[in-house]
Motif scaffolding. Structure first.
Motif, short mmCIF file in Angstrom:
data_model
loop_
_atom_site.label_atom_id
_atom_site.label_comp_id
_atom_site.label_asym_id
_atom_site.label_seq_id
_atom_site.Cartn_x
_atom_site.Cartn_y
_atom_site.Cartn_z
N CYS A 225 39.33 13.15 82.15
CA CYS A 225 39.85 14.44 82.60
C CYS A 225 40.62 15.11 81.46
O CYS A 225 41.20 14.43 80.61
N PRO A 226 40.63 16.45 81.41
CA PRO A 226 41.31 17.17 80.33
C PRO A 226 42.79 16.81 80.27
O PRO A 226 43.45 16.62 81.30
N ALA A 227 43.30 16.74 79.05
CA ALA A 227 44.71 16.37 78.84
C ALA A 227 45.62 17.58 78.72
O ALA A 227 46.84 17.45 78.79
N THR A 228 45.04 18.78 78.54
CA THR A 228 45.87 19.97 78.35
C THR A 228 45.40 21.10 79.26
O THR A 228 44.24 21.13 79.71
N ILE A 229 46.29 22.04 79.48
CA ILE A 229 46.00 23.18 80.35
C ILE A 229 44.98 24.13 79.72
O ILE A 229 44.46 25.03 80.40
N MET A 230 44.65 23.93 78.46
CA MET A 230 43.67 24.79 77.79
C MET A 230 42.29 24.69 78.45
O MET A 230 41.45 25.57 78.29
N SER A 231 42.07 23.64 79.24
CA SER A 231 40.78 23.48 79.93
C SER A 231 40.72 24.26 81.24
O SER A 231 39.72 24.19 81.95
N GLY A 232 41.80 24.96 81.56
CA GLY A 232 41.80 25.84 82.73
C GLY A 232 41.76 25.09 84.06
O GLY A 232 42.45 24.09 84.24
N ARG A 234 39.71 23.08 85.44
CA ARG A 234 39.35 21.67 85.45
C ARG A 234 40.57 20.79 85.18
O ARG A 234 40.71 19.71 85.73
N TYR A 235 41.48 21.27 84.33
CA TYR A 235 42.71 20.53 84.07
C TYR A 235 43.52 20.38 85.37
O TYR A 235 44.12 19.34 85.62
N MET A 236 43.50 21.43 86.20
CA MET A 236 44.30 21.42 87.42
C MET A 236 43.74 20.50 88.48
O MET A 236 44.49 19.87 89.23
N VAL A 237 42.41 20.39 88.57
CA VAL A 237 41.81 19.70 89.72
C VAL A 237 41.11 18.40 89.38
O VAL A 237 40.76 17.64 90.28
N CYS A 238 40.89 18.10 88.10
CA CYS A 238 40.04 16.96 87.74
C CYS A 238 40.60 15.63 88.26
O CYS A 238 39.88 14.84 88.87
N ASP A 239 41.89 15.36 88.02
CA ASP A 239 42.47 14.11 88.49
C ASP A 239 42.38 14.00 90.01
O ASP A 239 42.07 12.93 90.55
N HIS A 240 42.65 15.11 90.69
CA HIS A 240 42.64 15.14 92.16
C HIS A 240 41.23 14.88 92.69
O HIS A 240 41.03 14.04 93.58
N GLN A 241 40.24 15.55 92.11
CA GLN A 241 38.86 15.40 92.58
C GLN A 241 38.24 14.07 92.18
O GLN A 241 37.27 13.63 92.82
N ARG A 242 38.78 13.42 91.16
CA ARG A 242 38.19 12.16 90.72
C ARG A 242 38.18 11.15 91.87
O ARG A 242 37.31 10.27 91.93
N SER A 243 39.11 11.26 92.80
CA SER A 243 39.14 10.34 93.94
C SER A 243 37.81 10.37 94.70
O SER A 243 37.30 9.32 95.11
#
Length: 438
Positions: A225-232, A234-243
């Motif tokens: 998942c992206p490590a910085t907010i520069m990914s927009g 996806r940065y906000m939701v990637c960790d959450h959706q990984r579940s």
């Protein structure tokens, strides 16, 4: 006002998940709950049902309710079709998609939260009707994502916790943290409540919510998942959706992800929670085939595991025991490389915390790699010092022993009298350990 969609007419018609324009995010949407049924007879064509029209279900089979969460932009969940098709591949079941996109689509998150109990109010009579036509609570499994996890809990509490199973996939944290058990998912809401946490420091919920709570990679930053907010976005939701994607991969994965009960993720990484003579639960959909509910209850709530960056996200674990002969204590990190008899190569990350290597004192490290190398034919070790002012530091190893946690029946391999120069990889062929060292 809650609107419940009407059931299908006599003319067969395929129904799909509601798709809304982005403008509805600003305007907001009144709650409408649609129930889309997939069975063995209509595996690719959903039928619209409601509380008085459930006769199309095969009550001899398990019924799974899939409940999504907050949908700020009105689009269907990007994981939904994959969840449906993978479930159908591995099990002959009834699938009911709880589509409450109208009600979950709004810029005002608190409005969506306020709708969660209303969605539960719609689902309760549906399940009651299933019972009326001969169904069983034991055969009901609710899979809730984010807000959907709490909706599942509200439904389960209305049936006094007798629903067979509730799975919560990164249950929502905002506006639920600190709430009592009547206002969130709770272990008493079903016979088995299993919960996966992947974003506890942002959109998810940190504390226990189930009989068994999985914390993937400690429950926070997910590999890949992206490590910085520069990914927009996806940065906000990637960790959450990984579940959700971790759970989908548990349905029909090439590996079973073993999980380890532990007090904390740090203790897990330090190999304080792994015993080769123990039997550990697995993560995901098939946990009910691993053991019955009563045997699960003997485990602490928190269990931990790691994942790789890509599907199917599997990791393979080893314990590395090292005894050193240096007169003075060395403090640092070990990186392990493995080559198997099939030529597959894998390399671990350096241990997260520096270890102290004292003379003749055994130190155990948890080694995790993202490939199954099979039986080991070659090992490499790299020592990195925690003390940057010692350029010629050497770590003298009297004995190293490597044993697979994932496949404990595989040969344990050893090597004796190795000198590791700081930051230089040392490759060697191990030998099978003597019987007394097993």
């Amino acid at each position: 006002m809650v609107v419940v969609a009407e059931a299908a007419s006599q003319v067969p018609e395929c129904h799909t998940f509601t798709k809304l324009p982005v403008t509805d995010t600003i305007i907001g949407t009144d709650l409408v709950v649609r129930l889309l049924l997939y069975t063995g007879r209509n595996s690719s064509c959903a039928t619209l049902i409601n509380a008085t029209h459930t006769s199309l279900l095969d009550i001899t089979k398990k019924t799974i309710f899939i409940i999504h969460g907050y949908r700020p932009f009105g689009s269907p969940p990007n994981w939904l079709n994959k969840m449906i098709t993978t479930l159908q591949m591995v099990d002959d079941i009834n699938i009911i998609i709880v589509d409450w996109n109208r009600g979950a689509t709004t810029i005002n998150y608190s409005v969506a939260v306020s709708n969660t109990k209303k969605v539960a109010d719609v689902l309760v009579p549906v399940i009651s009707n299933i019972l009326t036509i001969g169904g069983s609570l034991n055969m009901i499994h609710m899979i809730g994502v984010s807000l959907g996890a709490h909706i599942s809990g509200f439904v389960g509490s209305r049936f006094n916790g007798q629903i067979g199973r509730i799975t919560g996939l990164d249950p929502a944290g905002p506006l639920f943290r600190g709430k009592g058990k009547g206002d969130r998912l709770d272990p008493s809401d079903a016979q088995l409540v299993d919960v996966l946490h992947t974003d506890i420091d942002a959109l998810g919920y940190e504390e226990f919510l189930g009989n068994i709570d999985y914390y993937a990679n400690g429950g926070t930053d997910q590999p890949g998942c992206p490590a910085t907010i520069m990914s927009g976005k996806r940065y906000m939701v990637c960790d959450h959706q990984r579940s959700v994607f971790l759970y989908i991969n548990s349905l029909d994965s090439t590996c079973n992800i073993t999980v380890y009960p532990c007090a904390s993720y740090e203790e897990f990484l330090d190999a304080h929670c792994t015993q080769l003579d123990s039997t550990y639960p697995i993560f995901g959909y098939h946990i009910d085939k691993w053991a019955n509910t009563s045997s699960l209850m003997r485990f602490p709530n928190k269990v931990f595991f790691q994942t790789s960056t890509d599907e199917p996200y599997c990791m393979y674990y080893y314990l590395l025991d090292i005894i050193t002969w240096n007169k003075n204590t060395r403090k640092g990190y070990i990186t392990v490389g493995l080559i198997g008899e099939n030529g597959v190569m894998a390399k671990s990350q350096a241990n997260r915390n520096a270890k102290s290597f004292e003379k003749f004192k055994e130190v155990t490290l948890l080694v995790s790699v993202d490939k199954d190398v099979g039986n080991i034919t070659s090992v490499s070790l790299t020592f990195s010092s925690a003390n940057l002012v010692e350029p010629k530091l050497k770590l003298g190893i009297l004995r190293m022993k490597l044993k697979s946690l994932t496949y404990p029946d595989r040969p344990h391999v050893c090597r004796y009298d190795i000198a590791l120069q700081k930051d230089l990889e040392e490759k060697f062929q191990p030998i099978e350990c003597q019987v007394q060292e097993m």
